[in-house]
Scaffold this active site. Structure first.
Site, PDB file in Angstrom:
ATOM      1  N   ASP A   1       7.885  -1.847 -18.161  1.00 12.30           N
ATOM      2  CA  ASP A   1       7.120  -0.600 -18.200  1.00 12.30           C
ATOM      3  C   ASP A   1       7.564   0.338 -17.077  1.00 12.30           C
ATOM      4  O   ASP A   1       7.585   1.558 -17.245  1.00 12.30           O
ATOM      5  CB  ASP A   1       5.619  -0.899 -18.064  1.00 12.30           C
ATOM      6  CG  ASP A   1       5.041  -1.458 -19.353  1.00 12.30           C
ATOM      7  OD1 ASP A   1       5.616  -1.204 -20.425  1.00 12.30           O
ATOM      8  OD2 ASP A   1       4.008  -2.147 -19.289  1.00 12.30           O
ATOM      9  N   GLY A   2       7.906  -0.264 -15.916  1.00  7.32           N
ATOM     10  CA  GLY A   2       8.382   0.550 -14.788  1.00  7.32           C
ATOM     11  C   GLY A   2       9.649   1.318 -15.166  1.00  7.32           C
ATOM     12  O   GLY A   2       9.832   2.471 -14.753  1.00  7.32           O
TER      13      GLY A   2
ATOM     14  N   ASN B   1       1.207   7.294 -16.152  1.00  3.22           N
ATOM     15  CA  ASN B   1       0.221   6.265 -15.803  1.00  3.22           C
ATOM     16  C   ASN B   1      -0.940   6.835 -14.995  1.00  3.22           C
ATOM     17  O   ASN B   1      -2.071   6.778 -15.414  1.00  3.22           O
ATOM     18  CB  ASN B   1       0.860   5.156 -14.955  1.00  3.22           C
ATOM     19  CG  ASN B   1       1.359   4.002 -15.792  1.00  3.22           C
ATOM     20  OD1 ASN B   1       1.150   3.970 -16.998  1.00  3.22           O
ATOM     21  ND2 ASN B   1       2.011   3.053 -15.147  1.00  3.22           N
ATOM     22  N   GLU B   2      -0.615   7.320 -13.790  1.00  4.12           N
ATOM     23  CA  GLU B   2      -1.687   7.746 -12.905  1.00  4.12           C
ATOM     24  C   GLU B   2      -1.172   8.480 -11.677  1.00  4.12           C
ATOM     25  O   GLU B   2       0.021   8.465 -11.382  1.00  4.12           O
ATOM     26  CB  GLU B   2      -2.526   6.552 -12.429  1.00  4.12           C
ATOM     27  CG  GLU B   2      -1.956   5.669 -11.342  1.00  4.12           C
ATOM     28  CD  GLU B   2      -0.901   4.713 -11.818  1.00  4.12           C
ATOM     29  OE1 GLU B   2       0.291   5.012 -11.564  1.00  4.12           O
ATOM     30  OE2 GLU B   2      -1.200   3.690 -12.444  1.00  4.12           O
TER      31      GLU B   2
ATOM     32  N   ARG C   1     -15.190   7.958   0.785  1.00  6.41           N
ATOM     33  CA  ARG C   1     -14.561   7.365   1.970  1.00  6.41           C
ATOM     34  C   ARG C   1     -14.107   5.974   1.590  1.00  6.41           C
ATOM     35  O   ARG C   1     -14.913   5.192   1.069  1.00  6.41           O
ATOM     36  CB  ARG C   1     -15.571   7.232   3.126  1.00  6.41           C
ATOM     37  CG  ARG C   1     -15.718   8.472   3.952  1.00  6.41           C
ATOM     38  CD  ARG C   1     -16.969   8.404   4.780  1.00  6.41           C
ATOM     39  NE  ARG C   1     -17.541   9.724   4.900  1.00  6.41           N
ATOM     40  CZ  ARG C   1     -17.320  10.541   5.917  1.00  6.41           C
ATOM     41  NH1 ARG C   1     -16.551  10.158   6.906  1.00  6.41           N
ATOM     42  NH2 ARG C   1     -17.856  11.736   5.949  1.00  6.41           N
TER      43      ARG C   1
ATOM     44  N   ASP D   1     -10.299   3.353   0.682  1.00  4.24           N
ATOM     45  CA  ASP D   1      -8.844   3.199   0.699  1.00  4.24           C
ATOM     46  C   ASP D   1      -8.122   4.225  -0.177  1.00  4.24           C
ATOM     47  O   ASP D   1      -6.988   4.585   0.096  1.00  4.24           O
ATOM     48  CB  ASP D   1      -8.468   1.785   0.233  1.00  4.24           C
ATOM     49  CG  ASP D   1      -8.713   0.753   1.328  1.00  4.24           C
ATOM     50  OD1 ASP D   1      -9.200   1.143   2.404  1.00  4.24           O
ATOM     51  OD2 ASP D   1      -8.435  -0.437   1.096  1.00  4.24           O
TER      52      ASP D   1
ATOM     53  N   ALA E   1     -11.691   0.446  -3.040  1.00  8.34           N
ATOM     54  CA  ALA E   1     -12.478  -0.020  -1.884  1.00  8.34           C
ATOM     55  C   ALA E   1     -13.235   1.107  -1.188  1.00  8.34           C
ATOM     56  O   ALA E   1     -12.956   1.438  -0.032  1.00  8.34           O
ATOM     57  CB  ALA E   1     -11.552  -0.748  -0.897  1.00  8.34           C
TER      58      ALA E   1
HETATM   59  P1  NAP Z   1       5.906  -2.172  -9.529  1.00  5.67           P
HETATM   60  O1  NAP Z   1       5.020  -2.326  -8.340  1.00  5.67           O
HETATM   61  O2  NAP Z   1       7.319  -2.639  -9.460  1.00  5.67           O
HETATM   62  O3  NAP Z   1       5.238  -2.851 -10.833  1.00  5.67           O
HETATM   63  C1  NAP Z   1       3.906  -2.759 -11.104  1.00  5.67           C
HETATM   64  C2  NAP Z   1       3.557  -3.555 -12.357  1.00  5.67           C
HETATM   65  O4  NAP Z   1       2.781  -2.704 -13.199  1.00  5.67           O
HETATM   66  C3  NAP Z   1       4.737  -4.042 -13.181  1.00  5.67           C
HETATM   67  O5  NAP Z   1       4.465  -5.364 -13.611  1.00  5.67           O
HETATM   68  C4  NAP Z   1       4.743  -3.082 -14.361  1.00  5.67           C
HETATM   69  O6  NAP Z   1       5.246  -3.667 -15.544  1.00  5.67           O
HETATM   70  C5  NAP Z   1       3.267  -2.841 -14.538  1.00  5.67           C
HETATM   71  N1  NAP Z   1       2.902  -1.619 -15.283  1.00  5.67           N
HETATM   72  C6  NAP Z   1       3.428  -0.385 -15.212  1.00  5.67           C
HETATM   73  N2  NAP Z   1       2.784   0.444 -16.054  1.00  5.67           N
HETATM   74  C7  NAP Z   1       1.827  -0.296 -16.680  1.00  5.67           C
HETATM   75  C8  NAP Z   1       0.867  -0.015 -17.662  1.00  5.67           C
HETATM   76  N3  NAP Z   1       0.713   1.198 -18.164  1.00  5.67           N
HETATM   77  N4  NAP Z   1       0.052  -1.030 -18.087  1.00  5.67           N
HETATM   78  C9  NAP Z   1       0.173  -2.272 -17.590  1.00  5.67           C
HETATM   79  N5  NAP Z   1       1.071  -2.602 -16.651  1.00  5.67           N
HETATM   80  C10 NAP Z   1       1.894  -1.624 -16.192  1.00  5.67           C
HETATM   81  O7  NAP Z   1       5.919  -0.618  -9.876  1.00  5.67           O
HETATM   82  P2  NAP Z   1       6.592   0.138 -11.089  1.00  5.67           P
HETATM   83  O8  NAP Z   1       7.291  -0.806 -11.985  1.00  5.67           O
HETATM   84  O9  NAP Z   1       7.343   1.306 -10.526  1.00  5.67           O
HETATM   85  O10 NAP Z   1       5.286   0.693 -11.831  1.00  5.67           O
HETATM   86  C11 NAP Z   1       4.469   1.645 -11.203  1.00  5.67           C
HETATM   87  C12 NAP Z   1       3.085   1.306 -11.671  1.00  5.67           C
HETATM   88  O11 NAP Z   1       2.639   0.133 -11.010  1.00  5.67           O
HETATM   89  C13 NAP Z   1       2.032   2.336 -11.324  1.00  5.67           C
HETATM   90  O12 NAP Z   1       2.070   3.400 -12.222  1.00  5.67           O
HETATM   91  C14 NAP Z   1       0.760   1.506 -11.351  1.00  5.67           C
HETATM   92  O13 NAP Z   1       0.114   1.561 -12.627  1.00  5.67           O
HETATM   93  C15 NAP Z   1       1.229   0.084 -11.117  1.00  5.67           C
HETATM   94  N6  NAP Z   1       0.644  -0.420  -9.874  1.00  5.67           N
HETATM   95  C16 NAP Z   1      -0.303  -1.396  -9.984  1.00  5.67           C
HETATM   96  C17 NAP Z   1      -0.945  -1.855  -8.855  1.00  5.67           C
HETATM   97  C18 NAP Z   1      -2.006  -2.903  -9.006  1.00  5.67           C
HETATM   98  O14 NAP Z   1      -2.268  -3.313 -10.145  1.00  5.67           O
HETATM   99  N7  NAP Z   1      -2.641  -3.333  -7.925  1.00  5.67           N
HETATM  100  C19 NAP Z   1      -0.637  -1.350  -7.587  1.00  5.67           C
HETATM  101  C20 NAP Z   1       0.341  -0.374  -7.520  1.00  5.67           C
HETATM  102  C21 NAP Z   1       0.969   0.107  -8.675  1.00  5.67           C
HETATM  103  P3  NAP Z   1       6.775  -4.104 -15.748  1.00  5.67           P
HETATM  104  O15 NAP Z   1       6.953  -5.377 -14.981  1.00  5.67           O
HETATM  105  O16 NAP Z   1       6.870  -4.309 -17.226  1.00  5.67           O
HETATM  106  O17 NAP Z   1       7.644  -2.995 -15.246  1.00  5.67           O
END
Ligand code: NAP
Length: 265
Positions: free
Chosen positions: A45-46, A120-121, A146, A148, A183
């Site tokens: 997804d990334g 995404n967001e 207030r 994180d 948080a």
């Molecule tokens: P990353 O930190 O390398 O991966 C974050 C994880 O989120 C990966 O497993 C990715 O899937 C998954 N992901 C991305 N979009 C998703 C969606 N719409 N639904 C379900 N899972 C999803 O960062 P990245 O690959 O650049 O992705 C950025 C995304 O990470 C942000 O948009 C945010 O949604 C997510 N994120 C999540 C958290 C958390 O859950 N605590 C914290 C920070 C960011 P793949 O392995 O298939 O790429």
């Protein structure tokens, strides 16, 4: 039919990219990175988020397809061994287009404003310590946050960061945005709603830091911007949408079940 391809850069994704080019060449598909009709991403997804931002100026004419090399994704929903079937369908059939809502973000400073689109967001944090920010909904004060940070997600982004924060999973046919807290500090002095809030398309929210000089960490999908001087950030459902080429049905709730619950076998 013209296609572009973006891979995650690891060995398997690169191998699959080569295989896809060879299959596509055999079927008479044209590789065109500048003006494609279909953008294929190979990775997760990334990787699809990266592909989206690379082509975000051409959303009116491109559709996206995602192939995953590891676990099933929400955007990357084709398996690596389905590559020949996907290419065959790209060459011979007209896909159904599934359009998903996007988040439009306006970061306002004293010297002007910059707009962003998120698939995404948007995540807002303070660079040093607690984020303090007033949340306004439709130009009315709502709460003083207030804690994180704050995450404002699209329906298709609701399964990402938003879900880890206890936010609801929203079907992407609903044009909405969701505000979730990271948080929050809740006691007799500071109070926020605590639960996530879902706004419809005709509503908007503003996040207003009381001290614009504080440096903010603003993440738009995987792009991180750090900036001081932010007077407000306005979020609304974008008038633009992203389209995914659906060469076969794969209902959203099936993807949610397979990703988070399992098939039950
Ligand atoms: P990353 O930190 O390398 O991966 C974050 C994880 O989120 C990966 O497993 C990715 O899937 C998954 N992901 C991305 N979009 C998703 C969606 N719409 N639904 C379900 N899972 C999803 O960062 P990245 O690959 O650049 O992705 C950025 C995304 O990470 C942000 O948009 C945010 O949604 C997510 N994120 C999540 C958290 C958390 O859950 N605590 C914290 C920070 C960011 P793949 O392995 O298939 O790429």
């Amino acid at each position: 039919m013209k296609y572009a391809l973006l891979d995650r850069g690891d060995r398997l994704s690169k191998q699959l990219a080569q295989q896809l080019h060879a299959l596509a060449n055999d079927k008479g598909l044209i590789h065109d990175e500048e003006a494609p009709e279909v953008v294929v991403s190979i990775g997760g997804d990334g990787t699809l988020l990266q592909a989206f931002h690379r082509y975000e100026n051409q959303l009116h004419r491109v559709t996206f397809v995602g192939i995953h090399t590891g676990h099933l994704g929400f955007y990357a929903d084709w398996k690596k061994d389905e590559l020949p079937k996907l290419v065959e369908m790209m060459a011979t059939s007209e896909p159904r287009n599934a359009s998903y809502p996007l988040l439009h973000l306006e970061v306002n400073t004293k010297s002007g404003s910059t707009s962003y689109l998120a698939l995404n967001e948007c995540t807002l944090k303070s660079v040093d310590g607690t984020l303090v920010a007033a949340l306004r909904i439709n130009d009315e004060p709502f709460e003083m946050f207030r804690g994180d940070g704050i995450v404002i997600s699209t329906p298709s982004g609701s399964t990402g960061y938003n879900k880890s924060l206890g936010g609801a999973v929203i079907h992407p046919s609903l044009e909405a945005l969701q505000i979730a807290e990271i948080a929050s500090i809740n006691n007799r002095v500071y109070r926020t709603l605590g639960s996530s809030v879902i706004l419809p398309k005709h509503h908007h929210c503003d996040i207003v830091p009381p001290d614009p000089e504080k440096e903010l960490h603003i993440a738009i999908d995987q792009l991180v911007v750090q900036m001081a001087g932010v007077t407000s950030i306005t979020c609304r459902v974008s008038n633009q949408k992203v389209s995914f080429a659906r060469y076969r049905p794969f209902p959203f709730w099936n993807r949610v079940r397979e990703a988070f619950i399992g098939s039950g076998d």
